[in-house]
Design a protein around this motif. Structure first.
Motif, PDB file in Angstrom:
ATOM      1  N   ASP A  23       0.861  -1.173   0.000  1.00 49.15           N
ATOM      2  CA  ASP A  23       0.000   0.000   0.000  1.00 49.15           C
ATOM      3  C   ASP A  23       0.901   1.226   0.000  1.00 49.15           C
ATOM      4  O   ASP A  23       1.697   1.425   0.922  1.00 49.15           O
ATOM      5  N   ARG A  25       0.536   4.255   0.623  1.00 46.90           N
ATOM      6  CA  ARG A  25       0.445   5.149   1.778  1.00 46.90           C
ATOM      7  C   ARG A  25       1.243   4.611   2.950  1.00 46.90           C
ATOM      8  O   ARG A  25       1.914   5.365   3.649  1.00 46.90           O
ATOM      9  N   THR A  26       1.215   3.315   3.150  1.00 45.44           N
ATOM     10  CA  THR A  26       1.957   2.694   4.249  1.00 45.44           C
ATOM     11  C   THR A  26       3.452   2.715   3.976  1.00 45.44           C
ATOM     12  O   THR A  26       4.245   3.084   4.835  1.00 45.44           O
ATOM     13  N   ASN A  29       4.865   6.315   3.975  1.00 45.28           N
ATOM     14  CA  ASN A  29       4.823   6.881   5.320  1.00 45.28           C
ATOM     15  C   ASN A  29       6.077   6.538   6.118  1.00 45.28           C
ATOM     16  O   ASN A  29       6.436   7.236   7.054  1.00 45.28           O
ATOM     17  N   ASN A  30       6.762   5.463   5.736  1.00 45.81           N
ATOM     18  CA  ASN A  30       7.957   5.001   6.435  1.00 45.81           C
ATOM     19  C   ASN A  30       9.243   5.432   5.746  1.00 45.81           C
ATOM     20  O   ASN A  30      10.309   4.920   6.046  1.00 45.81           O
TER      21      ASN A  30
END
Length: 79
Positions: A23, A25-26, A29-30
């Motif tokens: 994903d 976004r996941t 985000n990292n």
């Protein structure tokens, strides 16, 4: 990809010239700010495609919220 888990938080160690599948976004985000030269992804287009793990029939408001989330992350991580 190196990945350590701290209290259910995954911390990604990016490797040069490696493809990451997940994903967006996941994954994004990292990622630290301003470190990515090129990102290629194919987000759902909200046209009713039968994905295995994604509902492709969101309301317009939900879809544009989702789109804004990944575009903001893309802007943040790009050089």
């Amino acid at each position: 990809m190196g990945c350590r888990v701290f209290d259910n938080l995954q911390v990604f160690m990016l490797e040069l010239n490696k493809i990451y599948n997940g994903d967006c976004r996941t994954v994004m985000n990292n990622v630290d700010d301003s470190v990515i030269d090129l990102a290629i992804f194919s987000p759902p287009y909200n046209v009713g495609i039968g994905y295995e793990s994604w509902t492709d029939t969101m309301s317009d408001v939900d879809y544009w919220t989702f789109t804004e989330q990944y575009l903001r992350e893309l802007y943040r991580i790009g050089k």
